[in-house]
Design an enzyme around this catalytic site. Structure first.
Site, mmCIF file in Angstrom:
data_model
loop_
_atom_site.group_PDB
_atom_site.id
_atom_site.type_symbol
_atom_site.label_atom_id
_atom_site.label_comp_id
_atom_site.label_asym_id
_atom_site.label_seq_id
_atom_site.Cartn_x
_atom_site.Cartn_y
_atom_site.Cartn_z
ATOM 1 N N THR A 190 0.869 -1.179 0.000
ATOM 2 C CA THR A 190 0.000 0.000 0.000
ATOM 3 C C THR A 190 0.903 1.225 0.000
ATOM 4 O O THR A 190 1.487 1.579 1.026
ATOM 5 C CB THR A 190 -0.912 0.007 1.243
ATOM 6 O OG1 THR A 190 -1.737 -1.158 1.203
ATOM 7 C CG2 THR A 190 -1.806 1.244 1.253
ATOM 8 N N LYS A 233 -6.882 1.637 -3.649
ATOM 9 C CA LYS A 233 -6.520 1.016 -2.364
ATOM 10 C C LYS A 233 -6.531 2.049 -1.234
ATOM 11 O O LYS A 233 -7.054 1.788 -0.141
ATOM 12 C CB LYS A 233 -5.140 0.362 -2.498
ATOM 13 C CG LYS A 233 -4.495 -0.104 -1.205
ATOM 14 C CD LYS A 233 -5.175 -1.300 -0.568
ATOM 15 C CE LYS A 233 -4.415 -1.725 0.688
ATOM 16 N NZ LYS A 233 -5.158 -2.664 1.513
ATOM 17 N N LYS A 273 -0.037 5.688 8.631
ATOM 18 C CA LYS A 273 0.751 5.752 7.401
ATOM 19 C C LYS A 273 -0.183 5.801 6.186
ATOM 20 O O LYS A 273 -0.036 6.641 5.285
ATOM 21 C CB LYS A 273 1.649 4.508 7.298
ATOM 22 C CG LYS A 273 2.564 4.474 6.084
ATOM 23 C CD LYS A 273 2.822 3.042 5.581
ATOM 24 C CE LYS A 273 1.686 2.523 4.752
ATOM 25 N NZ LYS A 273 1.878 1.257 4.077
#
Lengths: 292, 292
Positions: B95, B171, B240
């Site tokens: 990701t 995503k 994150k």
């Protein structure tokens, strides 16, 4: 069916519920502020009352599906509740505050009637398809008496106990979650669109997988297309509901920052003249902000 | 299986993916920064490389499942990509930001290799059950070559076209929606709890009806119980990801107020020492604020 039912409020939701009850064989006496809306039901065999008081059957069952707290408080005057009286049950299906339910419940008790909260999660088409769901709370015996009636037009009945306001809290929490889902998709689909990805593409992926639930599949289709007509639930009703959620939250000392954000989106949508669109149009705020 | 695969990164997600590929008959050469983690795969027949460079097969396929953009950029040095070289394909499953994918894709092109974005939506147990989903974007021929490999361990592959960053955007949008769902449930369940309704009760009602989707059913169970161990995805990884979402949003001029709220919840959770909990612990913020 042995139960005769009084039915007050023939709006977008009340109408298909009343129709379903008649089709299930109940004898209905209906009332609506704009009496002409009752005509299709009269053709199906319903009696039409000119005033709420005329609709009430002493010791009987009355179902209300009204616009807001004020309408419910106005229509269920002392006199009306007194006429409902001993053994009478009021099934209150409107989306209102738990506080209003508690107050009305007390008034009903004074006259030996029982108030049951039974807000419904369903758009009109879901009522027709009998796939709606009801949250219920209040007196145990009264709930047992009314459940067979409710079961004729919904899929599920979820019991939240004897505290009469509980079902209202769950309904308000659920409506907040629906509105928050609209904003969530508005932001996510706008991010996709501004990065060259079709809103339809990300909608399909997410609602076939992680978010494969009715709320995301049905409202997501609308948010993907950014077209908010026809109207099933008018946008100002969404503001009414989130205001109730935030009032209930404030009364119980629960900060809800996501609900605050939703509230501002509704206010902005109305400021932009979107009050005649479906409440899904809340999601347009994210597109506007991104200059689309 | 004819394809030999290099596999870089044996974290919580990389490990079950690598194991699944071995079980499907692929010859794997694996590398992980902490080499001891590769031992269970060596027993299954994987070759273990001491350095990323040693794992690379010229013209072959390399799969990376790494922690973040920086790890990917560090490990895929010019030398490593040069060795992958002509005909080589890099399936990048981490990701990361679309920007990093675009830059890495260019470097791969210089050396006649192809970079394909293929981030996966799956917790480790979903990989084991083969119910994860992959978003994919990049060169058409490369995608066709790698899809049969990916199909051995996921349920669905969703193709977002040739622009290599597109799958990363989807995503990030999806992870934002998961985190927003946590906050949404945190606020709704707290409102219920402070009004005397069990978190479990409202969870069951909503996730059997309007929100009957894996995200709400699985994470909702955790939010209802307010217990955020065992850890499948550590909370700082959530921060994150939302930082990447907001960076991508800023780069494409998309204000995302709900994502801003989520980011602050993650920061607060870390400030409160919750960095060793699952990212579901984001939802504790609403309970804290309500004095619970």
């Amino acid at each position: 069916m042995s139960e005769k039912i009084s039915f007050l409020g023939l709006g977008n939701l009340g109408m298909p519920i009343a129709e379903s009850l008649i089709n299930s064989g109940y004898e209905l006496t209906v009332w609506n502020r704009t009496q002409s809306k009752a005509e299709p039901l009269a053709i199906l065999g319903a009696k039409v009352a000119a005033e709420p008081m005329d609709a009430i059957i002493p010791g009987g069952i009355v179902i209300s599906v009204l616009a807001d707290d004020a309408a419910l408080e106005e229509i269920f005057s002392m006199e009306v509740v007194e006429k409902l009286g001993k053994g009478g049950i009021h099934i209150s299906m409107s989306t209102i505050s738990p506080e209003t339910s508690r107050q009305l419940s007390q008034i009903h008790e004074w006259y030996e009637a029982t108030y049951v909260s039974a807000p419904i999660f369903a758009r009109p088409e879901a009522v027709k398809a009998r796939i709606g769901n009801i949250c219920i709370s209040g007196n145990v015996a009264a709930k047992e008496r009314v459940k067979p009636i409710l079961q004729t037009f919904v899929k599920g009945i979820f019991d939240f106990g004897e505290e009469v306001g509980a079902a209202n809290v769950v309904k308000l929490a659920g409506n907040f979650m629906i509105a928050a889902s609209l904003e969530m998709m508005g932001e996510a689909f706008t991010l996709a669109e501004k990065n060259g990805i079709s809103r339809q593409g990300i909608y399909e992926m997410l609602t076939q997988t992680l978010f494969a639930a009715p709320i995301f599949q049905n409202y997501g289709k609308v948010v993907a297309s950014n077209i908010y007509e026809p109207v099933a639930f008018r946008l100002p009703l969404g503001l009414k509901d989130i205001n109730l959620t935030l009032k209930t939250a404030s009364d119980s000392n629960v900060p809800m920052p996501m609900a605050d954000l939703i509230r501002n989106r509704f206010i902005s949508a109305i400021a932009k003249g979107r009050d005649n669109l479906d409440w899904g149009a809340l999601a347009m705020g994210a597109s506007d902000d991104a200059g689309l």
